[in-house]
Design an enzyme around this catalytic site. Sequence first.
Site, PDB file in Angstrom:
ATOM      1  N   HIS A 162       9.954 -24.165   9.336  1.00 57.46           N
ATOM      2  CA  HIS A 162       8.868 -24.775  10.112  1.00 57.46           C
ATOM      3  C   HIS A 162       7.493 -24.639   9.457  1.00 57.46           C
ATOM      4  O   HIS A 162       6.678 -25.554   9.560  1.00 57.46           O
ATOM      5  CB  HIS A 162       8.786 -24.142  11.513  1.00 57.46           C
ATOM      6  CG  HIS A 162       9.959 -24.463  12.379  1.00 57.46           C
ATOM      7  ND1 HIS A 162       9.919 -24.363  13.746  1.00 57.46           N
ATOM      8  CD2 HIS A 162      11.215 -24.893  12.084  1.00 57.46           C
ATOM      9  CE1 HIS A 162      11.092 -24.714  14.261  1.00 57.46           C
ATOM     10  NE2 HIS A 162      11.900 -25.020  13.261  1.00 57.46           N
TER      11      HIS A 162
ATOM     12  N   ASP B  24       0.871  -1.178   0.000  1.00 59.73           N
ATOM     13  CA  ASP B  24       0.000   0.000   0.000  1.00 59.73           C
ATOM     14  C   ASP B  24       0.910   1.231   0.000  1.00 59.73           C
ATOM     15  O   ASP B  24       2.142   1.113  -0.186  1.00 59.73           O
ATOM     16  CB  ASP B  24      -0.997  -0.032   1.175  1.00 59.73           C
ATOM     17  CG  ASP B  24      -0.339   0.139   2.534  1.00 59.73           C
ATOM     18  OD1 ASP B  24       0.914   0.247   2.606  1.00 59.73           O
ATOM     19  OD2 ASP B  24      -1.068   0.184   3.543  1.00 59.73           O
TER      20      ASP B  24
HETATM   21  C1  RB5 Z   1      -1.949   2.552   6.625  1.00 58.43           C
HETATM   22  O1  RB5 Z   1      -2.045   3.736   7.354  1.00 58.43           O
HETATM   23  C2  RB5 Z   1      -1.721   1.379   7.562  1.00 58.43           C
HETATM   24  O2  RB5 Z   1      -2.863   1.163   8.340  1.00 58.43           O
HETATM   25  C3  RB5 Z   1      -1.370   0.117   6.778  1.00 58.43           C
HETATM   26  O3  RB5 Z   1      -0.282   0.372   5.991  1.00 58.43           O
HETATM   27  C4  RB5 Z   1      -1.016  -1.101   7.604  1.00 58.43           C
HETATM   28  O4  RB5 Z   1      -0.056  -0.807   8.559  1.00 58.43           O
HETATM   29  C5  RB5 Z   1      -2.146  -1.867   8.143  1.00 58.43           C
HETATM   30  O5  RB5 Z   1      -1.976  -2.926   8.770  1.00 58.43           O
END
Ligand code: RB5
Length: 143
Positions: free
Chosen positions: A98, A8
């Site tokens: 594992h 992301d």
């Molecule tokens: C994004 O702000 C964040 O929530 C995402 O990258 C991640 O860490 C979620 O688990």
Amino acid sequence: MKIVLGSDHAGFALKEEVRKHLENTGFDVQDFGTHNTESCDYNDSAKQVAEAVAAKKADRGVLICGTGIGMSIQANKTKGVRAALVHDMFSAKATRLHNDSNVLTMGGRIIGEDLAKAIVDVWLNTEFSGDARHIRRVEKIEE
Ligand code: RB5
């Protein structure tokens, strides 16, 4: 070996470094994005990577978000995927030996690029132990 990648916005910068590292090492890499730092949902690339690995269109997957947690939770929803959240070398090796993990998740807000590359290297270069007790446990996960 074919590796599929995803991130992301929070994992984008580290994913780019990992992608270059894998390409320079000679792996066949497919990057499902994201391709910039604009906010997006980790779920989408996690699902794409997980489904590619589960369908054996790729050998392994690497997913990076801010913490690696959302990616691991989402990827593990796909049957056949064993995603491991790893931020240290010991776990990188242990989860291959594992758990026969086939997806690696990391947090771009947690570790730096040198450690991430070292983790990826040991994770990709460690074979599943094949010990009966570990095979039995992995089979229980699959059930
Ligand atoms: C994004 O702000 C964040 O929530 C995402 O990258 C991640 O860490 C979620 O688990």
